[in-house]
Design a protein around this motif. Structure first.
Motif, PDB file in Angstrom:
ATOM      1  N   LEU A 180      21.766  62.327  28.302  1.00 40.45           N
ATOM      2  CA  LEU A 180      20.988  61.112  28.071  1.00 40.45           C
ATOM      3  C   LEU A 180      20.885  60.821  26.578  1.00 40.45           C
ATOM      4  O   LEU A 180      20.807  61.739  25.761  1.00 40.45           O
ATOM      5  N   ASN A 181      20.894  59.522  26.218  1.00 42.64           N
ATOM      6  CA  ASN A 181      20.654  59.192  24.817  1.00 42.64           C
ATOM      7  C   ASN A 181      19.144  59.001  24.589  1.00 42.64           C
ATOM      8  O   ASN A 181      18.355  58.975  25.541  1.00 42.64           O
ATOM      9  N   SER A 182      18.735  58.844  23.350  1.00 39.99           N
ATOM     10  CA  SER A 182      17.310  58.834  23.011  1.00 39.99           C
ATOM     11  C   SER A 182      16.562  57.640  23.611  1.00 39.99           C
ATOM     12  O   SER A 182      15.396  57.765  24.009  1.00 39.99           O
ATOM     13  N   MET A 183      17.222  56.475  23.709  1.00 39.28           N
ATOM     14  CA  MET A 183      16.557  55.305  24.263  1.00 39.28           C
ATOM     15  C   MET A 183      16.359  55.462  25.763  1.00 39.28           C
ATOM     16  O   MET A 183      15.310  55.100  26.309  1.00 39.28           O
ATOM     17  N   GLU A 184      17.370  55.987  26.431  1.00 37.07           N
ATOM     18  CA  GLU A 184      17.241  56.254  27.866  1.00 37.07           C
ATOM     19  C   GLU A 184      16.112  57.257  28.116  1.00 37.07           C
ATOM     20  O   GLU A 184      15.321  57.116  29.042  1.00 37.07           O
ATOM     21  N   LEU A 185      16.030  58.272  27.253  1.00 34.06           N
ATOM     22  CA  LEU A 185      14.985  59.284  27.381  1.00 34.06           C
ATOM     23  C   LEU A 185      13.598  58.703  27.156  1.00 34.06           C
ATOM     24  O   LEU A 185      12.652  59.012  27.890  1.00 34.06           O
ATOM     25  N   ALA A 186      13.459  57.868  26.140  1.00 29.91           N
ATOM     26  CA  ALA A 186      12.150  57.289  25.814  1.00 29.91           C
ATOM     27  C   ALA A 186      11.583  56.528  27.007  1.00 29.91           C
ATOM     28  O   ALA A 186      10.424  56.719  27.399  1.00 29.91           O
ATOM     29  N   SER A 285      18.464  49.220  28.653  1.00 27.60           N
ATOM     30  CA  SER A 285      18.888  50.264  27.713  1.00 27.60           C
ATOM     31  C   SER A 285      19.768  51.328  28.365  1.00 27.60           C
ATOM     32  O   SER A 285      20.194  52.276  27.698  1.00 27.60           O
ATOM     33  N   ILE A 286      20.043  51.189  29.662  1.00 25.84           N
ATOM     34  CA  ILE A 286      20.789  52.221  30.389  1.00 25.84           C
ATOM     35  C   ILE A 286      22.295  51.974  30.303  1.00 25.84           C
ATOM     36  O   ILE A 286      22.765  50.856  30.510  1.00 25.84           O
ATOM     37  N   MET A 287      23.031  53.054  30.012  1.00 21.65           N
ATOM     38  CA  MET A 287      24.491  52.967  29.974  1.00 21.65           C
ATOM     39  C   MET A 287      25.129  54.026  30.869  1.00 21.65           C
ATOM     40  O   MET A 287      26.348  54.172  30.892  1.00 21.65           O
ATOM     41  N   LYS A 288      24.307  54.813  31.590  1.00 18.66           N
ATOM     42  CA  LYS A 288      24.816  55.819  32.517  1.00 18.66           C
ATOM     43  C   LYS A 288      24.744  55.283  33.946  1.00 18.66           C
ATOM     44  O   LYS A 288      23.695  54.828  34.385  1.00 18.66           O
ATOM     45  N   HIS A 289      25.842  55.329  34.660  1.00 22.03           N
ATOM     46  CA  HIS A 289      25.903  54.755  36.003  1.00 22.03           C
ATOM     47  C   HIS A 289      24.912  55.389  36.968  1.00 22.03           C
ATOM     48  O   HIS A 289      24.277  54.698  37.767  1.00 22.03           O
ATOM     49  N   ASP A 290      24.757  56.714  36.905  1.00 23.56           N
ATOM     50  CA  ASP A 290      23.875  57.374  37.868  1.00 23.56           C
ATOM     51  C   ASP A 290      22.406  57.026  37.628  1.00 23.56           C
ATOM     52  O   ASP A 290      21.638  56.844  38.569  1.00 23.56           O
TER      53      ASP A 290
END
Length: 329
Positions: A180-186, A285-290
């Motif tokens: 996960l990147n930081s924005m997805e985590l936030a 902000s999501i870029m991960k498909h799952d």
């Protein structure tokens, strides 16, 4: 007459004023009841501060709506709380409740400021945002001082800027799956925090009502929140990151009625509305498909439950109508 007195409220301004009044008016009674229940004097002072700010915000909303001849939402009254009931939630959870509430208030008022046009309305919403910021600061400081503030993890600093070089960055199921990147985590941690609060609150609601239908709705809300929480925590554990603590045990065994059925169900509906808003905001902000699939699935599930709660409130004639467009047909 000044310009601000001759220009009518826009639909955006009206929506945030009217809906905000309903939210703040309900919050006033929760703050009153919880302030009477909390034992820690510092937390009690914080509830008093939050209650005073809420009342001031309500007065401003009432003035703006009344000046435009809009009916003020009916809301609730002293009959909807029982201040002499036994303590339902622990002081630790009551501080966390304020923390999440301040976060939700900050986001709501920030959007309200962005949508306002008329000068007096803009100034009012900025005052609301400032009030929410002061409350958030005080809650954070007290939580830190008491050792109760749970921080999200820190991440290592990159040695240099880097562009995305592979389309696999978007992967979520197979192949080169990235962390996960930081924005997805936030945004993920914020949603999880809201789910934790909803679960605990609804368990307490179900425990103190004598209406089986209301108890069933609250138990269902707690169950959905727990399952959504567990699903999202899976993403965090996959990257070997810490998960925030649960508050589901932070309540007593009292069955004393603290709130009326109507104000409890209204809070459940409002919290799921906030949850849906947070999911919607986070999607961008999501870029991960799952993770994207998980969010859209959660939105569908939470949305279906929210509709059921709304239908229940309509059947009970508990749901007030938001001012809207005139039906020209």
């Amino acid at each position: 007459m000044s310009i601000k007195e001759t220009i009518s409220l826009t639909a955006s301004e009206l929506g945030y004023l009217w809906t905000g009044y309903s939210i703040n008016e309900m919050s006033m009674w929760y703050l009153t009841a919880f302030r009477d229940q909390v034992k820690d004097e510092e937390i009690k002072e914080l509830y008093t501060f939050a209650l005073e700010g809420t009342k001031k915000i309500l007065d401003g909303r009432k003035t703006l709506l009344s000046n435009e001849s809009y009916a003020i939402p009916i809301g609730f009254s002293e009959k909807d709380i029982h201040t002499h009931a036994g303590q339902l939630y622990s002081d630790r959870f009551l501080l966390y409740y304020l923390h999440v509430g301040a976060q939700v208030g900050l986001e709501f008022h920030a959007r309200a400021v962005a949508m306002a046009t008329r000068e007096d309305v803009r100034n009012y919403f900025k005052d609301c945002l400032e009030s929410s910021t002061r409350l958030s600061d005080k809650v954070t400081t007290l939580s830190l001082n008491k050792g109760l503030y749970w921080r999200t993890p820190t991440l290592p600093a990159p040695t240099s800027p880097e562009h995305i070089q592979k389309a696999s960055y978007l992967n979520g199921w197979f192949g080169d799956v990235r962390p996960l990147n930081s924005m997805e985590l936030a945004n993920l941690y914020e949603i999880i925090g809201l789910l934790i609060m909803i679960e605990t609150l609804c368990i307490g609601f179900a425990q103190t009502t004598d209406c089986e239908e209301v108890s069933r709705i609250c138990r269902k809300a707690a169950d959905i929140s727990k399952k959504l929480f567990e699903d999202l925590v899976g993403f965090i554990k996959e990257d070997n990151l810490p998960t925030p603590p649960s508050y589901s045990a932070e309540m007593t065994d009292t069955k004393d009625r603290v709130f009326s059925d109507q104000i409890m169900i209204a809070h459940v509906a409002g919290l799921f509305g906030s949850l849906l808003s947070q999911y919607g905001f986070s999607l961008g902000s999501i870029m991960k498909h799952d993770l994207l699939t998980a969010y859209t699935t959660h939105i569908s599930r939470a949305g279906a439950f929210t509709e059921k709660v709304s239908r229940f409130m309509i059947d009970k004639e508990w749901l007030e109508k938001v001012p809207g467009v005139i039906n020209r047909k």
